[in-house]
Design a protein around this motif. Structure first.
Motif, mmCIF file in Angstrom:
data_model
loop_
_atom_site.group_PDB
_atom_site.id
_atom_site.type_symbol
_atom_site.label_atom_id
_atom_site.label_comp_id
_atom_site.label_asym_id
_atom_site.label_seq_id
_atom_site.Cartn_x
_atom_site.Cartn_y
_atom_site.Cartn_z
ATOM 1 N N SER A 196 56.177 2.292 40.436
ATOM 2 C CA SER A 196 56.423 3.459 39.590
ATOM 3 C C SER A 196 56.596 3.057 38.122
ATOM 4 N N GLN A 197 57.209 1.909 37.868
ATOM 5 C CA GLN A 197 57.362 1.427 36.505
ATOM 6 C C GLN A 197 56.016 1.035 35.910
ATOM 7 N N VAL A 198 55.188 0.369 36.703
ATOM 8 C CA VAL A 198 53.859 -0.029 36.237
ATOM 9 C C VAL A 198 53.034 1.203 35.885
ATOM 10 N N ALA A 199 53.087 2.218 36.723
ATOM 11 C CA ALA A 199 52.336 3.451 36.466
ATOM 12 C C ALA A 199 52.830 4.127 35.185
ATOM 13 N N ALA A 200 54.142 4.198 35.009
ATOM 14 C CA ALA A 200 54.703 4.826 33.810
ATOM 15 C C ALA A 200 54.320 4.046 32.555
ATOM 16 N N ILE A 201 54.375 2.737 32.623
ATOM 17 C CA ILE A 201 54.026 1.906 31.475
ATOM 18 C C ILE A 201 52.546 2.061 31.129
ATOM 19 N N TYR A 202 51.703 2.144 32.127
ATOM 20 C CA TYR A 202 50.267 2.346 31.885
ATOM 21 C C TYR A 202 50.039 3.646 31.115
ATOM 22 N N VAL A 203 50.704 4.711 31.534
ATOM 23 C CA VAL A 203 50.562 6.008 30.858
ATOM 24 C C VAL A 203 51.056 5.907 29.418
ATOM 25 N N ILE A 204 52.182 5.243 29.211
ATOM 26 C CA ILE A 204 52.740 5.090 27.864
ATOM 27 C C ILE A 204 51.788 4.287 26.982
ATOM 28 N N MET A 205 51.266 3.173 27.502
ATOM 29 C CA MET A 205 50.393 2.301 26.720
ATOM 30 C C MET A 205 49.133 3.023 26.248
ATOM 31 N N HIS A 206 48.651 3.952 27.041
ATOM 32 C CA HIS A 206 47.401 4.633 26.708
ATOM 33 C C HIS A 206 47.630 6.024 26.126
ATOM 34 N N GLY A 207 48.883 6.323 25.788
ATOM 35 C CA GLY A 207 49.212 7.614 25.199
ATOM 36 C C GLY A 207 49.007 7.617 23.694
ATOM 37 N N ARG A 208 49.379 8.710 23.092
ATOM 38 C CA ARG A 208 49.167 8.892 21.654
ATOM 39 C C ARG A 208 50.395 8.567 20.805
#
Length: 59
Positions: free
Chosen positions: A20-32
């Motif tokens: 769940s942390q990896v998924a959240a970090i992925y979303v953050i890294m590719h966000g605006r």
């Protein structure tokens, strides 16, 4: 992702994180968000010493 993670937090690898942390970090890294906001959000997601509380109280 593991290569980019060190830009935001030190001494943490993908193997140290829950899925769940990896998924959240992925979303953050590719966000605006700005780089500073990304760093703050990722540190908060990782928790422990990487949060403000951890830095202030050495936890």
């Amino acid at each position: 992702m593991s290569r980019d993670l060190h830009r935001y937090v030190r001494d943490v690898t993908v193997d140290d994180l829950r899925n769940s942390q990896v998924a959240a970090i992925y979303v953050i890294m590719h966000g605006r968000h700005s780089e500073g906001e990304k760093r703050m959000l990722i540190r908060s997601t990782v928790g422990g010493r990487n949060t403000l509380r951890g830095l202030l109280f050495n936890r």
